[in-house]
Design a protein around this motif. Structure first.
Motif, PDB file in Angstrom:
ATOM      1  N   LEU A 261       0.829  -1.210   0.000  1.00 19.81           N
ATOM      2  CA  LEU A 261       0.000   0.000   0.000  1.00 19.81           C
ATOM      3  C   LEU A 261       0.860   1.256   0.000  1.00 19.81           C
ATOM      4  O   LEU A 261       0.570   2.229  -0.710  1.00 19.81           O
ATOM      5  N   GLN A 262       1.930   1.236   0.783  1.00 18.60           N
ATOM      6  CA  GLN A 262       2.847   2.381   0.800  1.00 18.60           C
ATOM      7  C   GLN A 262       3.482   2.579  -0.576  1.00 18.60           C
ATOM      8  O   GLN A 262       3.637   3.714  -1.044  1.00 18.60           O
ATOM      9  N   PHE A 263       3.850   1.473  -1.209  1.00 21.83           N
ATOM     10  CA  PHE A 263       4.459   1.548  -2.533  1.00 21.83           C
ATOM     11  C   PHE A 263       3.482   2.142  -3.544  1.00 21.83           C
ATOM     12  O   PHE A 263       3.871   2.944  -4.411  1.00 21.83           O
ATOM     13  N   VAL A 266       3.283   5.885  -3.006  1.00 19.23           N
ATOM     14  CA  VAL A 266       4.461   6.528  -3.603  1.00 19.23           C
ATOM     15  C   VAL A 266       4.300   6.608  -5.120  1.00 19.23           C
ATOM     16  O   VAL A 266       4.609   7.631  -5.741  1.00 19.23           O
ATOM     17  N   GLY A 267       3.797   5.530  -5.721  1.00 17.87           N
ATOM     18  CA  GLY A 267       3.592   5.530  -7.164  1.00 17.87           C
ATOM     19  C   GLY A 267       2.611   6.599  -7.616  1.00 17.87           C
ATOM     20  O   GLY A 267       2.815   7.256  -8.647  1.00 17.87           O
ATOM     21  N   LEU A 268       1.533   6.792  -6.843  1.00 18.03           N
ATOM     22  CA  LEU A 268       0.552   7.831  -7.187  1.00 18.03           C
ATOM     23  C   LEU A 268       1.156   9.222  -7.097  1.00 18.03           C
ATOM     24  O   LEU A 268       0.920  10.076  -7.961  1.00 18.03           O
ATOM     25  N   VAL A 361      -5.445   0.532 -17.761  1.00 12.16           N
ATOM     26  CA  VAL A 361      -5.448   0.332 -16.310  1.00 12.16           C
ATOM     27  C   VAL A 361      -4.773  -0.993 -15.957  1.00 12.16           C
ATOM     28  O   VAL A 361      -3.996  -1.077 -15.001  1.00 12.16           O
ATOM     29  N   SER A 362      -5.052  -2.031 -16.755  1.00 10.71           N
ATOM     30  CA  SER A 362      -4.480  -3.350 -16.479  1.00 10.71           C
ATOM     31  C   SER A 362      -2.961  -3.336 -16.577  1.00 10.71           C
ATOM     32  O   SER A 362      -2.259  -3.895 -15.718  1.00 10.71           O
ATOM     33  N   THR A 363      -2.443  -2.690 -17.620  1.00  9.58           N
ATOM     34  CA  THR A 363      -0.982  -2.653 -17.768  1.00  9.58           C
ATOM     35  C   THR A 363      -0.336  -1.809 -16.681  1.00  9.58           C
ATOM     36  O   THR A 363       0.753  -2.131 -16.204  1.00  9.58           O
ATOM     37  N   MET A 367       2.342  -3.481 -14.224  1.00  8.92           N
ATOM     38  CA  MET A 367       3.699  -2.956 -14.094  1.00  8.92           C
ATOM     39  C   MET A 367       3.994  -2.503 -12.662  1.00  8.92           C
ATOM     40  O   MET A 367       5.117  -2.633 -12.175  1.00  8.92           O
ATOM     41  N   THR A 368       2.972  -1.993 -11.978  1.00 12.40           N
ATOM     42  CA  THR A 368       3.171  -1.576 -10.590  1.00 12.40           C
ATOM     43  C   THR A 368       3.472  -2.775  -9.704  1.00 12.40           C
ATOM     44  O   THR A 368       4.385  -2.744  -8.870  1.00 12.40           O
ATOM     45  N   VAL A 369       2.685  -3.838  -9.889  1.00 17.29           N
ATOM     46  CA  VAL A 369       2.924  -5.056  -9.110  1.00 17.29           C
ATOM     47  C   VAL A 369       4.300  -5.638  -9.420  1.00 17.29           C
ATOM     48  O   VAL A 369       5.050  -6.030  -8.514  1.00 17.29           O
ATOM     49  N   LEU A 370       4.647  -5.694 -10.699  1.00 13.44           N
ATOM     50  CA  LEU A 370       5.957  -6.219 -11.092  1.00 13.44           C
ATOM     51  C   LEU A 370       7.076  -5.360 -10.518  1.00 13.44           C
ATOM     52  O   LEU A 370       8.092  -5.870 -10.028  1.00 13.44           O
ATOM     53  N   ARG A 371       6.887  -4.045 -10.554  1.00 17.27           N
ATOM     54  CA  ARG A 371       7.894  -3.130 -10.004  1.00 17.27           C
ATOM     55  C   ARG A 371       8.082  -3.359  -8.503  1.00 17.27           C
ATOM     56  O   ARG A 371       9.207  -3.350  -7.991  1.00 17.27           O
TER      57      ARG A 371
END
Length: 766
Positions: A261-263, A266-268, A361-363, A367-371
């Motif tokens: 959630l923190q990650f 940060v991404g947002l 949205v899916s990509t 990519m966020t999860v992979l990152r």
């Protein structure tokens, strides 16, 4: 006090009485004001456990004379060793932490944890110890709530609380506690070598819950017991302890997702920074927008790194990579993923016909999860020691006594062959490794993609007796990829070395005779099998849908993997209805794992993208829709083996039926077997897999196939209406009297059964 001495650890006292033999297990008893129970407890423990010569460790937080009672009784003991850890007020931090302290102090790997009030009967201990050894378990739980157990020693109010907490804990931790009826019990036996004791931070008195949630791979079983009545003293359960318990549940439930959630936060914020920087460079500095986008990406990447370093992973210590390396790798990964996102977006929109908004949205989510996974497991990776990590659970599979598999990862495709009997000498041994290439040998088969050990990575070491597979951590989250891309190809060539052949095709038995159906991938084989079983109940027995084992004498053995299906397949054949949750998810699964999805994957592989890694990630989040045949056609019976009687090649096109000559039928079977393995990594390692000590195993496979199909009739059956299933039973039962049908018979038999639209989304497993 003459027989007691102080150890080097403050507040720890231990008897020095001679032991009668080797210690098999320790017993840890956390106590607080239990002076009236100690004598009886020691007597009953001694009577129950003297054959194991156990030690008993009291971790005491008492404010009464309990420590003095323990010291006095220790002098009188001749059966067991008694140790006392008398904790000072500043270290009296709860029952859970007292147990952890006892686990660390124990002399043995196997440790029993129990209360000192005699509600946990010592007579149960030896049963726990016998079971944990015989079943090779990590934790053996004494359960009040399992069938045969009893809570009679509790008041009605405490019974209600116990059952309620058990229900709540199962709702909150469905995976960790799926086979545990009583996670709140304080009576259990554990192999502490499988625990990371430094990871345990219990705030309350439910230490077992902490152990199970933080070590999800432990091998666990239960044994019922009757909860006794307290002999002396008062219960320590109160409102304060209950509050601590709920805090513990909350912490355990959300501790794992907090960094994620923190990650995301940060991404947002990084998106905002990126947009602001792009506007600054483009509008005020008059830089071309494409260059601005590149510069803004570097600025937002720096922003994301600083906040990830100082907030998301702030608590991590002992990081493997220094700061300069962390920031360098973070920048490289972010730019690589940025480059990957565009073709992935195009593939989803153009190849899979996904709406561009959904695809976007899916990509982004993907990519966020992979990152995050890369950041968590690579950049901010901490030092790990193998001695404190839990031992992986092992899964055993016995394929007709011909091939045996031992795996640290469950293999759903082999569930039919799952056995409880440990396999000591497997033909295929699958292990999950942090870095597979660390196991590389001179003749190893190695496959890695651009992310190395963080992506799809395998090392295969083969010998005369076993093929050892070392797979990366990512692969364990996608067992379908592990099996299909690694284990099954090894199975194919391992069978050849034993004189068998694994052929790509379905098989159904009629009165002990096997009808083997082969086809190119995505023809409609699964739909045909389901129709045949539906229309021939009690006559057609199921052997396999996708792969069948051939022996040289023409006997075939079943290989019933779960069938990969689509929503259209279910509707077309009128299969058994699935639960609502599965039906809702099936459309997404079918689209991703359709022919179109595989074509996109193959195209990405041919253009240098990490197709196997992406496939593993996709299947980890959206597994393929797989079901055993009796889930789809209830009442289906399995046949273990049958004698090969007829081979049928099914094909779409104008109606036709003709014999296949001996040379062609062998060529077709071998070619279709090779067609089953087209996705990475197989093309890259195919030559190595099929080569054994300088010999090409393709030749040996063909010898087995030609011997098996000698004098077996083969028919090429083409249909424009997908009605092959109507003809199949006759090809077995009437092949001697009517092997070939007239054109008139064919037209009548192949009246429209399925339309092109019905099978547009045919099963991906064909």
């Amino acid at each position: 006090m003459d027989n007691l001495q102080r150890t080097s650890t403050p507040f720890v006292q231990q008897s020095v009485l001679p032991l009668a033999g080797p210690v098999s297990f320790s017993i840890v008893v956390p106590t607080r004001n239990e002076s009236g129970n100690i004598a009886t407890l020691l007597k009953r423990v001694g009577a129950a456990c003297k054959s194991q010569c156990s030690e008993i460790i009291f971790v005491d937080d008492s404010t009464d004379n309990t420590p003095e009672v323990i010291r006095k009784l220790a002098d009188q003991e001749t059966e067991i060793q008694v140790r006392l850890i008398a904790r000072p007020p500043e270290r009296r931090n709860g029952l859970g932490k007292a147990v952890v302290e006892g686990l660390k102090a124990a002399q043995n790997d196997y440790v029993v944890v129990m209360d000192g009030d005699l509600q946990h009967p010592p007579e149960v201990i030896t049963g726990l110890f016998d079971r944990i050894q015989k079943q090779d378990l990590d934790v053996m739980i004494a359960s009040r709530l399992a069938p045969g157990g009893s809570t009679d020693g509790l008041s009605l109010y405490r019974k209600f609380i116990s059952y309620s907490l058990a229900v709540v804990s199962h709702i909150v931790f469905p995976q960790s506690l799926h086979n545990v009826s009583d996670p709140m019990t304080g009576f259990f036996l554990v192999n502490r070598r499988q625990l990371n004791l430094d990871q345990l931070e219990p705030n309350g008195f439910k230490i077992l819950l902490e152990i199970l949630c933080k070590h999800p791979k432990l091998k666990v079983d239960e044994m019922p017991f009757e909860f006794g009545e307290r002999l002396s003293g008062e219960s320590k359960a109160n409102s304060s302890e209950m509050l601590l318990l709920f805090k513990q549940i909350f912490r355990l439930r959300f501790a794992a997702v907090a960094p994620v959630l923190q990650f995301l936060v940060v991404g947002l914020t990084g998106l905002v920074v990126n947009t602001a920087l792009m506007a600054l460079f483009t509008e005020y500095l008059q830089i071309h927008y494409l260059v601005s986008a590149l510069l803004a990406t570097q600025g937002s990447t720096l922003w994301n790194f600083l906040w990830t370093e100082k907030w998301v992973f702030k608590q991590r210590t002992g990081l493997q990579a220094p700061l300069v390396q962390r920031i360098s790798v973070f920048f490289v990964i972010n730019n690589i993923l940025l480059a990957l996102r565009s073709p992935l977006l195009a593939a989803m929109v153009s190849g899979l016909a996904v709406h561009y908004v959904v695809a976007n949205v899916s990509t982004l989510m993907f990519m966020t999860v992979l990152r995050y996974l890369l950041a968590d497991n690579l950049i901010w990776r901490t030092e790990r020691t193998t001695t404190t990590m839990p031992k992986a659970k092992l899964w055993y599979y016995d394929i007709h006594g011909i091939m045996k598999v031992r795996s640290e990862q469950r293999l759903p495709e082999l569930k039919y062959f799952l056995t409880d009997k440990p396999v000591e000498n497997p033909d295929i041994d699958v292990m999950i490794a942090m870095n597979p290439t660390a196991h590389k040998e001179k003749d190893s088969i190695v496959y890695e993609e651009m992310f190395k050990a963080l992506g799809f990575s395998i090392v295969i070491n083969r010998s005369d007796t076993v093929s050892k597979v070392y797979a990366s951590q990512l692969v364990k989250f996608s067992p379908h990829v592990l099996y299909t891309n690694v284990v099954e190809p090894l199975m194919r060539w391992g069978l050849v070395r034993k004189g068998y052949a694994l052929m790509h095709g379905a098989s159904i038995s009629f009165e002990g005779q096997s009808l083997f159906i082969t086809a190119q991938t995505d023809t409609g084989k699964t739909t045909t099998i389901l129709y045949t079983l539906q229309h021939n109940p009690g006559e057609a027995l199921f052997l396999s849908d996708d792969m069948t084992i051939f022996s040289e004498n023409g006997q075939v053995f079943n290989y019933p993997k779960p069938l990969t299906i689509s929503q259209h397949t279910l509707q077309a054949v009128g299969a058994a209805p699935l639960p609502l949750k599965k039906r809702l998810f099936l459309k997404v699964q079918s689209r991703l794992h359709s022919r179109g999805g595989r074509r996109v994957g193959m195209a990405m592989s041919e253009n240098g993208f990490p197709a196997a890694t992406l496939s593993a990630i996709v299947q980890a989040f959206v597994p393929p829709p797989k079901y055993m045949v009796d889930e789809l056609v209830p009442g289906t019976e399995y046949a273990k083996s049958a004698q090969l009687a007829h081979i049928v090649l099914i094909e779409r096109g104008p109606d036709m039926e003709t014999n296949i000559n001996d040379l062609d039928k062998a060529n077709i079977l071998v070619a279709n077997a090779e067609d089953a393995y087209g996705f990475p990594p197989y093309p890259a390692i195919a030559d190595q897999l099929s080569n054994w000590k300088g010999s090409d195993l393709h030749k040996a496979e063909r010898v087995v196939v030609e011997s098996a199909i000698e004098n077996i009739t083969a028919t090429h059956l083409r249909s424009s209406s997908y009605g092959w299933y109507k003809r199949l039973p006759y090809l077995v039962k009437q092949m001697q009297t009517k092997p070939i049908m007239s054109d008139q018979d064919l037209n009548r038999l192949f009246r429209p059964a399925l339309t092109e639209q019905d099978v547009k989304y045919t099963e991906s497993g064909d």
